[in-house]
Scaffold this motif. Sequence first.
Motif, PDB file in Angstrom:
ATOM      1  N   SER A 322      65.452  16.028  42.362  1.00 14.17           N
ATOM      2  CA  SER A 322      64.480  14.939  42.465  1.00 14.17           C
ATOM      3  C   SER A 322      63.563  15.078  43.669  1.00 14.17           C
ATOM      4  O   SER A 322      62.344  14.866  43.572  1.00 14.17           O
ATOM      5  N   ASP A 323      64.141  15.431  44.833  1.00 15.95           N
ATOM      6  CA  ASP A 323      63.329  15.546  46.050  1.00 15.95           C
ATOM      7  C   ASP A 323      62.331  16.699  45.939  1.00 15.95           C
ATOM      8  O   ASP A 323      61.175  16.565  46.348  1.00 15.95           O
ATOM      9  N   LYS A 324      62.779  17.833  45.405  1.00 15.82           N
ATOM     10  CA  LYS A 324      61.882  18.983  45.261  1.00 15.82           C
ATOM     11  C   LYS A 324      60.754  18.678  44.283  1.00 15.82           C
ATOM     12  O   LYS A 324      59.601  19.099  44.489  1.00 15.82           O
ATOM     13  N   ILE A 325      61.069  17.946  43.224  1.00 21.09           N
ATOM     14  CA  ILE A 325      60.035  17.576  42.248  1.00 21.09           C
ATOM     15  C   ILE A 325      59.002  16.675  42.912  1.00 21.09           C
ATOM     16  O   ILE A 325      57.784  16.869  42.753  1.00 21.09           O
ATOM     17  N   THR A 326      59.472  15.699  43.681  1.00 20.91           N
ATOM     18  CA  THR A 326      58.560  14.786  44.381  1.00 20.91           C
ATOM     19  C   THR A 326      57.683  15.533  45.361  1.00 20.91           C
ATOM     20  O   THR A 326      56.458  15.322  45.430  1.00 20.91           O
ATOM     21  N   ASN A 327      58.282  16.443  46.135  1.00 20.61           N
ATOM     22  CA  ASN A 327      57.508  17.221  47.112  1.00 20.61           C
ATOM     23  C   ASN A 327      56.455  18.086  46.429  1.00 20.61           C
ATOM     24  O   ASN A 327      55.331  18.232  46.934  1.00 20.61           O
ATOM     25  N   ALA A 328      56.818  18.658  45.287  1.00 24.74           N
ATOM     26  CA  ALA A 328      55.862  19.492  44.559  1.00 24.74           C
ATOM     27  C   ALA A 328      54.672  18.669  44.094  1.00 24.74           C
ATOM     28  O   ALA A 328      53.513  19.108  44.196  1.00 24.74           O
ATOM     29  N   PHE A 329      54.930  17.470  43.590  1.00 26.88           N
ATOM     30  CA  PHE A 329      53.829  16.607  43.150  1.00 26.88           C
ATOM     31  C   PHE A 329      52.945  16.195  44.318  1.00 26.88           C
ATOM     32  O   PHE A 329      51.718  16.098  44.181  1.00 26.88           O
ATOM     33  N   GLU A 330      53.548  15.970  45.472  1.00 22.32           N
ATOM     34  CA  GLU A 330      52.753  15.597  46.651  1.00 22.32           C
ATOM     35  C   GLU A 330      51.789  16.720  47.026  1.00 22.32           C
ATOM     36  O   GLU A 330      50.620  16.481  47.350  1.00 22.32           O
ATOM     37  N   LYS A 331      52.270  17.961  46.972  1.00 25.50           N
ATOM     38  CA  LYS A 331      51.403  19.101  47.261  1.00 25.50           C
ATOM     39  C   LYS A 331      50.305  19.233  46.207  1.00 25.50           C
ATOM     40  O   LYS A 331      49.150  19.550  46.508  1.00 25.50           O
ATOM     41  N   LEU A 332      50.689  18.958  44.978  1.00 23.97           N
ATOM     42  CA  LEU A 332      49.748  19.083  43.868  1.00 23.97           C
ATOM     43  C   LEU A 332      48.586  18.114  44.013  1.00 23.97           C
ATOM     44  O   LEU A 332      47.412  18.506  43.954  1.00 23.97           O
ATOM     45  N   VAL A 333      48.894  16.849  44.207  1.00 24.78           N
ATOM     46  CA  VAL A 333      47.839  15.836  44.255  1.00 24.78           C
ATOM     47  C   VAL A 333      47.038  15.892  45.551  1.00 24.78           C
ATOM     48  O   VAL A 333      45.892  15.426  45.599  1.00 24.78           O
ATOM     49  N   SER A 334      47.624  16.488  46.603  1.00 20.03           N
ATOM     50  CA  SER A 334      46.906  16.601  47.872  1.00 20.03           C
ATOM     51  C   SER A 334      45.967  17.804  47.900  1.00 20.03           C
ATOM     52  O   SER A 334      45.196  17.976  48.847  1.00 20.03           O
ATOM     53  N   GLY A 335      46.063  18.651  46.859  1.00 21.30           N
ATOM     54  CA  GLY A 335      45.227  19.842  46.804  1.00 21.30           C
ATOM     55  C   GLY A 335      45.766  20.997  47.623  1.00 21.30           C
ATOM     56  O   GLY A 335      45.060  21.977  47.892  1.00 21.30           O
ATOM     57  N   ASP A 336      47.045  20.901  48.003  1.00 22.38           N
ATOM     58  CA  ASP A 336      47.656  21.914  48.865  1.00 22.38           C
ATOM     59  C   ASP A 336      48.470  22.935  48.066  1.00 22.38           C
ATOM     60  O   ASP A 336      49.472  23.443  48.537  1.00 22.38           O
ATOM     61  N   TRP A 337      48.042  23.213  46.850  1.00 19.96           N
ATOM     62  CA  TRP A 337      48.790  24.139  45.998  1.00 19.96           C
ATOM     63  C   TRP A 337      48.299  25.574  46.229  1.00 19.96           C
ATOM     64  O   TRP A 337      47.097  25.799  46.404  1.00 19.96           O
ATOM     65  N   PRO A 338      49.205  26.560  46.238  1.00 20.12           N
ATOM     66  CA  PRO A 338      48.757  27.948  46.450  1.00 20.12           C
ATOM     67  C   PRO A 338      47.827  28.425  45.335  1.00 20.12           C
ATOM     68  O   PRO A 338      48.065  28.152  44.163  1.00 20.12           O
ATOM     69  N   LYS A 339      46.760  29.129  45.711  1.00 19.89           N
ATOM     70  CA  LYS A 339      45.790  29.621  44.727  1.00 19.89           C
ATOM     71  C   LYS A 339      46.365  30.765  43.908  1.00 19.89           C
ATOM     72  O   LYS A 339      46.122  30.879  42.715  1.00 19.89           O
ATOM     73  N   GLY A 340      47.128  31.625  44.546  1.00 23.49           N
ATOM     74  CA  GLY A 340      47.797  32.704  43.826  1.00 23.49           C
ATOM     75  C   GLY A 340      46.913  33.908  43.549  1.00 23.49           C
ATOM     76  O   GLY A 340      45.680  33.823  43.514  1.00 23.49           O
ATOM     77  N   THR A 341      47.575  35.054  43.349  1.00 22.21           N
ATOM     78  CA  THR A 341      46.893  36.280  42.947  1.00 22.21           C
ATOM     79  C   THR A 341      47.585  36.832  41.709  1.00 22.21           C
ATOM     80  O   THR A 341      48.679  36.390  41.352  1.00 22.21           O
ATOM     81  N   ILE A 342      46.957  37.802  41.057  1.00 23.32           N
ATOM     82  CA  ILE A 342      47.499  38.364  39.828  1.00 23.32           C
ATOM     83  C   ILE A 342      48.304  39.621  40.158  1.00 23.32           C
ATOM     84  O   ILE A 342      47.816  40.510  40.860  1.00 23.32           O
ATOM     85  N   PRO A 343      49.539  39.723  39.686  1.00 26.22           N
ATOM     86  CA  PRO A 343      50.377  40.901  39.977  1.00 26.22           C
ATOM     87  C   PRO A 343      49.758  42.208  39.486  1.00 26.22           C
ATOM     88  O   PRO A 343      48.946  42.237  38.558  1.00 26.22           O
ATOM     89  N   GLU A 344      50.194  43.295  40.102  1.00 31.15           N
ATOM     90  CA  GLU A 344      49.700  44.634  39.805  1.00 31.15           C
ATOM     91  C   GLU A 344      49.910  44.998  38.329  1.00 31.15           C
ATOM     92  O   GLU A 344      50.966  44.741  37.754  1.00 31.15           O
ATOM     93  N   LEU A 345      48.896  45.596  37.737  1.00 31.55           N
ATOM     94  CA  LEU A 345      48.873  46.082  36.354  1.00 31.55           C
ATOM     95  C   LEU A 345      48.953  44.968  35.302  1.00 31.55           C
ATOM     96  O   LEU A 345      49.121  45.264  34.128  1.00 31.55           O
ATOM     97  N   TRP A 346      48.778  43.716  35.698  1.00 30.64           N
ATOM     98  CA  TRP A 346      48.666  42.648  34.702  1.00 30.64           C
ATOM     99  C   TRP A 346      47.182  42.569  34.322  1.00 30.64           C
ATOM    100  O   TRP A 346      46.506  41.583  34.594  1.00 30.64           O
ATOM    101  N   ASP A 347      46.713  43.639  33.678  1.00 30.45           N
ATOM    102  CA  ASP A 347      45.282  43.837  33.492  1.00 30.45           C
ATOM    103  C   ASP A 347      44.849  43.945  32.035  1.00 30.45           C
ATOM    104  O   ASP A 347      43.698  44.236  31.746  1.00 30.45           O
ATOM    105  N   GLY A 348      45.780  43.728  31.107  1.00 30.76           N
ATOM    106  CA  GLY A 348      45.415  43.807  29.698  1.00 30.76           C
ATOM    107  C   GLY A 348      45.570  45.182  29.078  1.00 30.76           C
ATOM    108  O   GLY A 348      45.196  45.375  27.917  1.00 30.76           O
ATOM    109  N   GLN A 349      46.156  46.146  29.820  1.00 26.64           N
ATOM    110  CA  GLN A 349      46.269  47.517  29.307  1.00 26.64           C
ATOM    111  C   GLN A 349      47.726  47.988  29.182  1.00 26.64           C
ATOM    112  O   GLN A 349      47.973  49.176  28.986  1.00 26.64           O
ATOM    113  N   ALA A 350      48.679  47.087  29.293  1.00 22.27           N
ATOM    114  CA  ALA A 350      50.099  47.485  29.305  1.00 22.27           C
ATOM    115  C   ALA A 350      50.531  48.154  28.005  1.00 22.27           C
ATOM    116  O   ALA A 350      51.241  49.169  28.018  1.00 22.27           O
ATOM    117  N   ALA A 351      50.123  47.608  26.875  1.00 20.97           N
ATOM    118  CA  ALA A 351      50.556  48.160  25.581  1.00 20.97           C
ATOM    119  C   ALA A 351      50.058  49.594  25.402  1.00 20.97           C
ATOM    120  O   ALA A 351      50.797  50.453  24.896  1.00 20.97           O
TER     121      ALA A 351
END
Length: 364
Positions: A322-351
Amino acid sequence: MIITIIAGARPNFMKIAPIIEAIQKKQSEGVNIHYQLVHTGQHYDKNLSASFFEDLNIPLPDLNLNVKSGTQAEQTAAIMIGFEKVLADNATDLVMVVGDVTSTMACTIVAKKAGIRVAHIEAGIRSGDLSMPEEINRIVTDSLTDYFFTTTPQASKTLEHLGASTDHIFFVGNVMIDTLRKHEGRFKQHELWQRLQLEPQKYIVMTLHRPSNVDEESQLTALITQLTALAKNYPIIFPVHPRTKKLLEGLSLNFENLHYVAPLGYLEFNYLVKHAFAVLTDSGGITEETTVMHVPCITLRNSTERPETCTLGTNVLVGNNSDKITNAFEKLVSGDWPKGTIPELWDGQAAERIINHLVEIYKL
């Protein structure tokens, strides 16, 4: 060369689509490579299976085992019996399994007992949580696999530590992202968009199906009650998995901002995800898609077999704490969520990389 490709559940369909396309491309170049598609029938709801063949332009299966529902043991046994007959009646050089569902493990066991080599797409991923049936499926599958195709360098290292030959481990990227990239321009609105008057980044998408979240009434009630309260300013769109539906039918979980819908097709579901303010899920695959589409994702699990979605991507693990869920929502609504990057080779050519490796291995 004949490859027998196994599809059994919704995530599999997203992964086999680009593989079939890569095989067809090689065929057009004159390479002697062919496939037969076996659908085990592990998922039988139309929107969990049949619609995916339509949405992703996958040819209809050559064979369907029509296994349908049952306990883990019942499904495993039925798939093994059915697939054993398939292999007895249909020549093949390689069985290709994807992901970590029951069909993946069951068909791997049957193939190896028949003396047929196995290629595992998404090999080497681990959550470390043996309470998850999928983790057991991964361990068994990788213990028997001949050729390992991994989504990350970490998965490759895991296999090396377990004793797999480095010559048989191939870091190729993520086939599910191949599908996402190819069809992103085709995502389409479901009728509920207009009906609920949804707006981009002003609603939340939720999926739940893990036993730890949905198999116990009090746990599911507490979880949904907290999530709807925290998301009070946002409609929550909840496509209900058949597993979850059974339990919900006995409960009265009706909240003004919670909207239950039937399972959605690939194009409609991902339209919702792409334009969502955030996603709440206990699915592993969805965390990969949200990472690539840069959508905040709160994962209602204590562990993940896709740690890169947390270290690099937009995913945060909260379990059902419950506490972790609440903290996550607080970060979400405050705009403090990590932007993130795309992992290596996740480029549409794996197959394409996978099929190129197999062409080289079999000297086609």
